[in-house]
Design an enzyme around this catalytic site. Structure first.
Site, PDB file in Angstrom:
ATOM      1  N   LYS A 169       0.809  -1.323  -0.009  1.00 50.40           N
ATOM      2  CA  LYS A 169      -0.118   0.120   0.062  1.00 50.40           C
ATOM      3  C   LYS A 169       0.795   1.386   0.016  1.00 50.40           C
ATOM      4  O   LYS A 169       0.490   2.189  -0.659  1.00 50.40           O
ATOM      5  CB  LYS A 169      -1.083   0.027   1.210  1.00 50.40           C
ATOM      6  CG  LYS A 169      -2.024  -1.175   1.215  1.00 50.40           C
ATOM      7  CD  LYS A 169      -2.673  -1.353   2.436  1.00 50.40           C
ATOM      8  CE  LYS A 169      -3.844  -2.689   2.237  1.00 50.40           C
ATOM      9  NZ  LYS A 169      -4.493  -2.879   3.301  1.00 50.40           N
TER      10      LYS A 169
ATOM     11  N   GLN B 214      -4.112  -1.625   9.705  1.00 47.10           N
ATOM     12  CA  GLN B 214      -4.369  -2.939   9.252  1.00 47.10           C
ATOM     13  C   GLN B 214      -4.627  -4.004  10.294  1.00 47.10           C
ATOM     14  O   GLN B 214      -4.371  -3.981  11.250  1.00 47.10           O
ATOM     15  CB  GLN B 214      -2.883  -3.239   8.796  1.00 47.10           C
ATOM     16  CG  GLN B 214      -2.881  -4.584   8.077  1.00 47.10           C
ATOM     17  CD  GLN B 214      -3.284  -4.542   6.498  1.00 47.10           C
ATOM     18  OE1 GLN B 214      -3.519  -3.493   6.144  1.00 47.10           O
ATOM     19  NE2 GLN B 214      -3.842  -5.657   5.884  1.00 47.10           N
TER      20      GLN B 214
ATOM     21  N   ASP C 180     -10.869   2.637   4.088  1.00 45.57           N
ATOM     22  CA  ASP C 180     -11.119   1.033   4.061  1.00 45.57           C
ATOM     23  C   ASP C 180     -12.658   0.810   3.954  1.00 45.57           C
ATOM     24  O   ASP C 180     -13.012  -0.538   3.849  1.00 45.57           O
ATOM     25  CB  ASP C 180     -10.438   0.631   5.389  1.00 45.57           C
ATOM     26  CG  ASP C 180      -9.313  -0.264   5.299  1.00 45.57           C
ATOM     27  OD1 ASP C 180      -9.031  -0.744   4.148  1.00 45.57           O
ATOM     28  OD2 ASP C 180      -8.376  -0.353   6.288  1.00 45.57           O
TER      29      ASP C 180
HETATM   30  N1  GUN Z   1      -6.712  -7.047   6.619  1.00 42.92           N
HETATM   31  C1  GUN Z   1      -7.257  -7.909   5.587  1.00 42.92           C
HETATM   32  N2  GUN Z   1      -7.626  -7.050   4.608  1.00 42.92           N
HETATM   33  C2  GUN Z   1      -7.610  -5.751   5.057  1.00 42.92           C
HETATM   34  C3  GUN Z   1      -8.063  -4.521   4.460  1.00 42.92           C
HETATM   35  O1  GUN Z   1      -8.605  -4.327   3.239  1.00 42.92           O
HETATM   36  N3  GUN Z   1      -7.873  -3.555   5.383  1.00 42.92           N
HETATM   37  C4  GUN Z   1      -7.230  -3.766   6.478  1.00 42.92           C
HETATM   38  N4  GUN Z   1      -6.985  -2.439   7.221  1.00 42.92           N
HETATM   39  N5  GUN Z   1      -6.830  -4.762   6.893  1.00 42.92           N
HETATM   40  C5  GUN Z   1      -7.136  -5.684   6.276  1.00 42.92           C
END
Ligand code: GUN
Length: 291
Positions: free
Chosen positions: A52, A96, A119
């Site tokens: 990211k 995350q 998100d």
């Molecule tokens: N863990 C698994 N997928 C995601 C996601 O799309 N965003 C975040 N913040 N954590 C995750």
């Protein structure tokens, strides 16, 4: 059978965002800024957050990675989120997941300002999605919709099976595919661990989205000829022949399913890169709303 090339489509979206950022800067505005919080040292989370942050730098976004020890208190994490909420320089905040057991996902998600919740996990955004109002949509289902749109895959009036009902993927996916929008208007069956006749449901489906996290779960005998297969699974399985010691496995038995279907996403290189592209789009939108 055609591969749905998430790597390629993600690059196209990121290239277009790069131009949008350059245009913002020409107007004298600042580029979008994503703040990512990573708690602990989970290997997969490290990889995802790293991807990211890398995407941000490729596009010209500013990013800030905040690392916290596994032992960090929930209060400390909530206070850092509070600071990011009020920082006018920050457009998007992501924490995350998964988080250590002593921290409540719900408390953390609720603490993020919905206008910075790129998100799409906050109940305000989840609720707006259900109502069909503009909202930040969770990056994985959002990315899948962008992939369907790119390949102009007809969804109207089709039968879709979504396997897995998580708040992050399966449930929002079922809402998007059933919404009265382009690349929606499907009749969706949301399947989960208590679903009876899963094979039957899959066999009558024109579209299958597998998002349950069980490698190779969707087998050749579960798929109708010509179906569209979207594989969200990305499980690390031990593989001594790989330098990393593991291989990435999808929820679909690719060798058995791919000859039967019309379109399929590979793992890796399908849904994963689209998730990143969708997150970048959400962050750009957050910035536009902010400026
Ligand atoms: N863990 C698994 N997928 C995601 C996601 O799309 N965003 C975040 N913040 N954590 C995750």
């Amino acid at each position: 059978m055609q591969i749905l090339d998430g790597q390629l489509v993600s690059k196209t979206i990121k290239d277009s965002l790069k131009l949008d950022v350059a245009a913002l800067v020409v107007e004298g505005k600042r580029p979008p800024h994503l703040a990512a919080i990573l708690v602990g040292n989970n290997g997969a989370s490290e990889t995802y957050v790293g991807a990211k942050v890398k995407a941000c730098s490729e596009i010209g976004f500013k990013s800030t990675l905040i690392r916290m020890e596994d032992s960090v208190t929930e209060n400390k994490l909530l206070s850092v989120i509070g600071d990011l909420n009020t920082d006018p320089d920050v457009d998007g905040i992501l924490v995350q997941l998964p988080l250590p057991k002593h921290i409540s996902d719900e408390h953390v998600i609720m603490a993020i300002d919905p206008s910075k919740d790129v998100d799409g996990f906050h109940p305000v955004n989840a609720g707006k999605l259900v109502m069909g109002s503009p909202a930040f949509v969770s990056a994985t289902p959002h990315g899948i919709m962008l992939l369907l749109e790119h390949y102009k895959i007809e969804t109207k009036g089709k039968q879709a099976a979504v396997i897995g009902r998580s708040n992050i993927v399966g449930r929002p996916m079922s809402i998007l595919l059933s919404a009265n929008t382009n690349y929606g208007n499907s009749t969706v069956t949301l399947c989960h661990s208590h679903t009876h006749n899963l094979k039957e449901i899959c066999l009558r489906s024109d579209i299958i989205v597998a998002a349950l996290g069980r490698p190779g779960f969707v087998t050749g005998d579960m798929v109708k000829p010509g179906a569209v297969i979207i594989d969200v699974g990305i499980t690390r399985v031990p593989d001594a022949s790989k330098k990393s010691g593991f291989a990435l496995k999808g929820d679909v038995d690719f060798p058995a399913v791919s000859p039967k279907c019309s379109y399929i996403t590979p793992v890796p290189g399908g849904v994963g890169p689209m998730t990143i592209a969708a997150l970048m789009k959400n962050t750009f939108t957050a910035c536009q709303n902010n400026l």
